[in-house]
Design an enzyme around this catalytic site. Structure first.
Site, mmCIF file in Angstrom:
data_model
loop_
_atom_site.group_PDB
_atom_site.id
_atom_site.type_symbol
_atom_site.label_atom_id
_atom_site.label_comp_id
_atom_site.label_asym_id
_atom_site.label_seq_id
_atom_site.Cartn_x
_atom_site.Cartn_y
_atom_site.Cartn_z
ATOM 1 N N GLY A 158 21.018 8.231 11.030
ATOM 2 C CA GLY A 158 21.304 8.858 9.681
ATOM 3 C C GLY A 158 19.791 9.483 9.395
ATOM 4 O O GLY A 158 18.858 9.832 10.504
ATOM 5 N N ILE A 160 16.732 8.719 8.124
ATOM 6 C CA ILE A 160 15.843 8.146 8.488
ATOM 7 C C ILE A 160 15.518 7.934 9.842
ATOM 8 O O ILE A 160 14.430 7.953 10.645
ATOM 9 C CB ILE A 160 15.541 6.488 7.537
ATOM 10 C CG1 ILE A 160 15.628 6.871 6.162
ATOM 11 C CG2 ILE A 160 14.555 5.735 8.105
ATOM 12 C CD1 ILE A 160 15.724 5.734 5.209
ATOM 13 N N THR A 234 13.395 -2.025 8.964
ATOM 14 C CA THR A 234 12.903 -1.444 7.642
ATOM 15 C C THR A 234 14.176 -1.081 7.029
ATOM 16 O O THR A 234 14.101 -0.414 6.009
ATOM 17 C CB THR A 234 11.960 -0.127 7.809
ATOM 18 O OG1 THR A 234 12.839 1.007 8.787
ATOM 19 C CG2 THR A 234 10.605 -0.507 8.311
ATOM 20 N N ARG A 236 17.550 -3.141 6.085
ATOM 21 C CA ARG A 236 18.016 -4.531 5.289
ATOM 22 C C ARG A 236 17.990 -5.698 6.183
ATOM 23 O O ARG A 236 18.435 -5.664 7.304
ATOM 24 C CB ARG A 236 19.299 -4.059 4.661
ATOM 25 C CG ARG A 236 19.458 -3.187 3.546
ATOM 26 C CD ARG A 236 18.615 -3.604 2.361
ATOM 27 N NE ARG A 236 18.984 -2.532 1.169
ATOM 28 C CZ ARG A 236 18.089 -1.482 1.004
ATOM 29 N NH1 ARG A 236 17.179 -1.157 1.698
ATOM 30 N NH2 ARG A 236 18.461 -0.824 -0.271
ATOM 31 N N GLU A 265 15.278 -12.119 -0.526
ATOM 32 C CA GLU A 265 13.948 -11.405 -1.118
ATOM 33 C C GLU A 265 13.949 -11.654 -2.276
ATOM 34 O O GLU A 265 15.034 -11.698 -3.275
ATOM 35 C CB GLU A 265 14.357 -9.818 -0.806
ATOM 36 C CG GLU A 265 14.104 -9.468 0.513
ATOM 37 C CD GLU A 265 14.254 -7.942 0.833
ATOM 38 O OE1 GLU A 265 14.324 -7.273 -0.115
ATOM 39 O OE2 GLU A 265 14.161 -7.574 1.858
ATOM 40 N N HIS A 284 9.346 -5.380 1.798
ATOM 41 C CA HIS A 284 10.085 -4.520 1.440
ATOM 42 C C HIS A 284 9.628 -3.372 0.481
ATOM 43 O O HIS A 284 9.587 -2.901 -0.532
ATOM 44 C CB HIS A 284 11.334 -4.895 0.494
ATOM 45 C CG HIS A 284 12.577 -4.125 0.530
ATOM 46 N ND1 HIS A 284 13.627 -4.541 0.568
ATOM 47 C CD2 HIS A 284 12.799 -2.735 0.551
ATOM 48 C CE1 HIS A 284 14.787 -3.719 0.577
ATOM 49 N NE2 HIS A 284 14.076 -2.429 0.629
HETATM 50 C C1 GLV Z 1 15.107 0.964 -0.355
HETATM 51 O O1 GLV Z 1 15.013 0.208 0.422
HETATM 52 C C2 GLV Z 1 16.107 1.695 -0.783
HETATM 53 O O2 GLV Z 1 17.216 1.489 -0.606
HETATM 54 O O3 GLV Z 1 15.671 2.580 -1.599
#
Ligand code: GLV
Length: 324
Positions: A158, A160, A234, A236, A265, A284
């Site tokens: 995606g 990111i 980074t 989930r 978390e 996070h």
């Molecule tokens: C961060 O983890 C988000 O989903 O904005």
């Protein structure tokens, strides 16, 4: 009568202050994160909710909130929300795609480099006075793993994932990728997940957490990774099997990891990853720059204001609610 909106945390940015022009606003001021019980109490009778990824919006909550007309979350990921339950009730869910792409890709690279080059370990060594105490410097002192020339496997191509691929190319890495539905990304060789895991010196996770991706990197997949590889997450917690990852790191099967997200978390202190020197940890903070967080909050406010004005949210995670 004015509609009521509950905001579960003070937010940065400027647009959140416009909310009170459109409704009565109640903001949770802490201390700490809003407990689930308080969310139930404070949301009762409200038409709108502006929340964070730390707030769980589930079916029980929705069943108790017959007046709720919209939810706007200051996050791109919506795994903290039962989206299907919202959609079934015709409630739009706002989220914040796009604005955090580069910031999160930067965090990914920061963790990747720190894990490869043992930066956290070295920081502790200096800070705790061990460098001075041991009076040592040698050719093999804190040697790590090269990034340039290495292969990075990106799990999830995606926005990111693609932004991470661009950074990797600039660092002289070979980039391979896997996506559930094959996606042509310039400079990224598409592989099966198994082939990616077998070939990559570094693996970075960028899929959303859904029932399909829960434990996507389970014990078998972690065991199938290239010996001495580095894993960065980074995306989930819940996508990677944490006990299996910790065992692979402890045994030396994997070299290191960079972990920003956890199955639970805030992460419990007895999580085995916290005891390992070769894990770089973060709480996070993938999108945590001042500018990006302000932009995310402005988007969350804009989504809420649109809903209050009877318009479609500009960034809606379940746009089908508008076409039924
Ligand atoms: C961060 O983890 C988000 O989903 O904005």
């Amino acid at each position: 009568m004015n509609r009521k909106v509950f905001v579960t945390h003070e937010l940065p940015g400027c647009r959140i202050h416009e909310l009170s022009e459109h409704c009565d606003v109640n903001v949770w001021l802490g201390p700490g994160l809003l407990p689930a019980k308080s969310l139930h109490e404070e949301l009762a009778g409200c038409q709108g909710l502006v929340c964070l990824l730390t707030d769980r919006i589930d079916r029980d909550l929705l069943d108790a909130m017959p007046d709720l007309e919209f939810v706007s979350s200051m996050a791109v990921g919506v795994d903290h929300v039962d989206v299907a339950a919202l959609t079934a009730r015709g409630i739009p869910l706002g989220h914040t795609p796009g604005v955090l792409t580069d910031t999160t890709a930067d965090t990914t690279f920061a963790l990747l480099l720190a894990a490869a080059r043992r930066i956290s370990e070295a920081d502790r060594f200096v800070r705790q006075g061990e460098w001075r105490r041991e009076n040592r410097w040698s050719p093999d002192f804190f040697t790590g793993k090269d990034v340039s020339g290495a292969t990075l496997g990106i799990v999830g191509l995606g926005e990111i994932g693609q932004a991470v691929a661009r950074r990797a190319a600039a660092f002289g890495m070979e980039v391979v990728g896997w996506n559930r539905s094959p996606k042509d990304v310039p400079g990224v060789e598409q592989l099966s997940l198994a082939a990616l895991l077998a070939r990559s010196d570094f693996v970075s996770v960028h899929v959303a957490l859904t029932p399909d991706t829960r434990c996507l990197l389970g014990a078998a997949e972690i065991a199938a990774m290239k010996p001495g590889a580095v894993l960065v997450n980074t995306a989930r917690g819940g996508i990677v099997d944490e006990p299996a990852l910790a065992a692979a790191l402890a045994s030396g099967a994997l070299y290191a990891a960079g972990v920003d997200v956890f199955a639970e978390e805030p992460v419990p202190v007895d999580n085995p990853l916290l005891a390992l020197p070769n894990v770089v940890l973060a709480p996070h903070i993938g999108s945590a720059t001042t500018r990006t967080r302000a932009r995310m909050a402005d988007m969350a406010a804009a989504n809420a204001i649109a809903a209050l004005q009877g318009q479609p949210m500009p960034h809606c995670a379940n746009p089908e609610v508008y076409t039924r």
